[in-house]
Design an enzyme around this catalytic site. Structure first.
Site, PDB file in Angstrom:
ATOM      1  N   ASP A   6      45.988  73.230  51.231  1.00  0.00           N
ATOM      2  CA  ASP A   6      45.071  72.142  50.936  1.00  0.00           C
ATOM      3  C   ASP A   6      45.906  70.902  51.167  1.00  0.00           C
ATOM      4  O   ASP A   6      46.802  70.598  50.377  1.00  0.00           O
ATOM      5  CB  ASP A   6      44.600  72.207  49.469  1.00  0.00           C
ATOM      6  CG  ASP A   6      43.552  71.142  49.189  1.00  0.00           C
ATOM      7  OD1 ASP A   6      43.814  69.974  49.533  1.00  0.00           O
ATOM      8  OD2 ASP A   6      42.491  71.468  48.648  1.00  0.00           O
ATOM      9  N   HIS A   7      45.651  70.210  52.267  1.00  0.00           N
ATOM     10  CA  HIS A   7      46.620  69.180  52.659  1.00  0.00           C
ATOM     11  C   HIS A   7      46.714  68.038  51.638  1.00  0.00           C
ATOM     12  O   HIS A   7      47.700  67.315  51.618  1.00  0.00           O
ATOM     13  CB  HIS A   7      46.370  68.676  54.084  1.00  0.00           C
ATOM     14  CG  HIS A   7      45.284  67.660  54.217  1.00  0.00           C
ATOM     15  ND1 HIS A   7      43.969  67.994  54.358  1.00  0.00           N
ATOM     16  CD2 HIS A   7      45.323  66.302  54.215  1.00  0.00           C
ATOM     17  CE1 HIS A   7      43.248  66.889  54.449  1.00  0.00           C
ATOM     18  NE2 HIS A   7      44.039  65.847  54.363  1.00  0.00           N
ATOM     19  N   HIS A  22      39.835  69.522  48.069  1.00  0.00           N
ATOM     20  CA  HIS A  22      40.742  68.374  47.876  1.00  0.00           C
ATOM     21  C   HIS A  22      40.522  67.667  46.528  1.00  0.00           C
ATOM     22  O   HIS A  22      41.458  67.385  45.795  1.00  0.00           O
ATOM     23  CB  HIS A  22      40.552  67.341  48.984  1.00  0.00           C
ATOM     24  CG  HIS A  22      40.710  67.897  50.362  1.00  0.00           C
ATOM     25  ND1 HIS A  22      41.608  68.880  50.680  1.00  0.00           N
ATOM     26  CD2 HIS A  22      40.087  67.591  51.528  1.00  0.00           C
ATOM     27  CE1 HIS A  22      41.539  69.154  51.968  1.00  0.00           C
ATOM     28  NE2 HIS A  22      40.613  68.394  52.508  1.00  0.00           N
TER      29      HIS A  22
END
Ligand code: BG6
Length: 505
Positions: A179-180, A242
């Protein structure tokens, strides 16, 4: 760090070019990669090693080219290799295996492989199965890690199914779900702000906090991603992953240590404490919107339904605002408001903690009684930093109070290179540190929370999709989520501290 080979599935795709290769190159320049490493790109396109190097490296606009670094370039490019395969053909994985054996010998990488899935999600189940058919999941002679890009599942059932498929072939310890947002410095800094300071944590609970807001806005529309986006929508694309990860950093209990296991268990506990939204409350607690054509600074911009790849009459949400509660000791009855949208006025992500009124209102704020104006704003991006707002006496007669801000900008902290999210996350998987990767149980738990919303939207056509003109802050009805005594949404602009004076489009 151990020597290794980084294998990217979906190597001719956009993410490889835009994020992965630039991030690996940055790590290389910073001398953070092991001395012996190689990258093997795998996908369907018929490319030679040279053509792959040209595509993802030499002709990549996302890589800064400085003439003096030419020799560095070649050094790096010579470690990029490519293997075409039919990804859905099991027998083609023998080619991957043979290529890895050969590269392993050439670079002496000790059989340590990272498999990075950057393919369409329909292949996330297939690739691990076929890797395991050729023994590439087995850690006898080197470690094996599997990185899975988002989206992790399309809904609760598919996420559970995917998790089962992955864990059939790889152990949980080998799986890294990316999950950036967790790779962003400021998302990590949320934990430091809370747990490295004695001043915030005592206030960080239902006794002092009135409500929590999280806004993640983007000013662009869906552009050319309409085909993908229409199947997804804001709830799946941003909220389920996010934004809920940000919620976890804001709301979880202090972990017993900063290691992966401790942090991941606190997050899971937090996700388990989120109160499910009953179906009859969904229209009131979840507002969805879709952007409409409008004119921004004399320029005509498309509505969502006019975008390429979006079907006529689509009801996919490009905006969502959700009100929910966390049923635990710390947060009982404190509302959390989380919103995200495309085609909003600016690109910004921030967390706003609004503190409760002082118990007795003594002073006046200009013409009003001075009440609730203590806010802590934690800016995730851009102009990363913190802003604390509180009341101060206006100089002169009487006791008039004015709201002032005390700010810290992350940029003041360092001139050094701040790693991009992907750099940090790729480095971590190379080191075997899963702290910033999501655990399977957490992802499933989040889908469990989101699923009833998806079901209600699917089954009840009377639940409205509110239109909002592109370039505005979403459907106005979203402000009704807040109670009469609560501050409304803070509509931020690019700059952390000047939002009350202007908001650029
Ligand atoms: C991606 C979403 O995961 O995150 C995109 O699929 C979104 O729709 C992007 O634009 C936002 O990421 P960032 O880092 O630009 O805030």
């Amino acid at each position: 760090m151990d020597q290794l080979i980084f294998v990217v599935f979906g190597a001719s795709g956009d993410l490889t070019k835009r994020k992965l290769i630039p991030a690996i190159f940055e790590l290389f320049k910073e001398e953070l990669l092991p001395e012996r490493f190689a990258v093997l790109g795998v996908s369907r396109s018929e490319l030679s090693d040279e053509a792959f190097r040209e595509h993802v490296f030499y002709a990549n606009d996302h890589i800064e080219t400085v003439e003096e670094e030419r020799s560095n370039f070649r050094n790096f490019a010579n470690r990029l290799f490519y293997q075409p395969i039919q990804t859905k053909e099991k027998t083609d994985y023998e080619k991957v295996k043979n290529r890895l054996i050969q590269l392993d010998e050439q670079f002496e990488t000790g059989g340590n492989y990272i498999f990075y899935l950057s393919t369409p999600p329909s292949l996330y189940g297939v690739i691990p199965e076929y890797l395991s058919a050729y023994g590439l999941n087995k850690e006898n002679g080197g470690w094996r890690r599997l990185v899975v890009e988002k989206p992790f599942g399309y809904d609760y059932e598919s996420a559970k199914d995917l998790n089962e498929k992955l864990t059939l072939h790889f152990d949980e310890e080998q799986i890294y779900r990316i999950d950036h947002y967790l790779g962003k410095e400021t998302v990590q800094n949320l934990l430091v702000t809370r747990f490295a300071n004695g001043i915030f944590e005592p206030l960080w609970n239902r006794n002092y906090i009135q409500h929590v807001q999280i806004t993640s806005a983007e000013n662009i529309g869906v552009g050319s991603r309409g085909g993908y986006y229409d199947q997804s929508g804001a709830l799946r694309d941003m909220f389920q992953n996010h934004l809920m990860q940000i919620v976890a950093h804001v709301a979880m209990e202090p972990p017993i240590s900063s290691d992966a296991q401790a942090i991941r268990s606190e997050k899971l506990k937090l996700f388990q404490s989120i109160r499910p939204i009953p179906s009859h409350e969904i229209p009131k607690q979840v507002i969805r919107g879709q952007y409409l054509a409008s004119t921004i600074q004399d320029e005509q911009v498309n509505g969502y339904r006019d975008e390429e790849g979006v079907p006529n009459g689509s009801r996919t949400e490009t905006y969502v605002a959700v009100k929910f509660f966390i049923d635990n000791w710390r947060w009982a009855d404190v509302p959390f408001y989380v919103r995200t949208g495309k085609a909003l006025p600016t690109k910004v992500t921030e967390v706003v903690i609004t503190f409760k009124h002082p118990p007795h209102a003594l002073f006046r704020q200009r013409d009003h009684v001075f009440g609730n104006n203590n806010q802590l704003i934690i800016r995730i991006q851009p102009d990363e930093g913190l802003l604390l707002k509180f009341g101060m006496k206006v100089p002169g007669a009487g006791f008039n109070v004015k709201n002032v801000g005390m700010d810290f900008h992350y940029s003041d902290l360092t001139d050094a290179h701040v790693p991009a999210a992907y750099e940090r996350l790729l480095l971590d998987v190379m080191k075997g540190d899963a702290t910033l990767y999501t655990h399977g149980d957490s992802v499933i738990q989040l889908w469990k929370f989101v699923q009833p919303i998806l079901d209600a939207w699917e089954s009840d056509p009377t639940i409205k999709v509110y239109g909002y003109p592109a370039g505005t802050w979403g459907p106005t009805i979203a402000s009704k989520l807040m109670g009469p005594d609560e501050a409304t949404w803070r509509n931020p602009c690019q700059n952390l501290t000047t939002s009350s004076t202007y908001s650029e489009l």
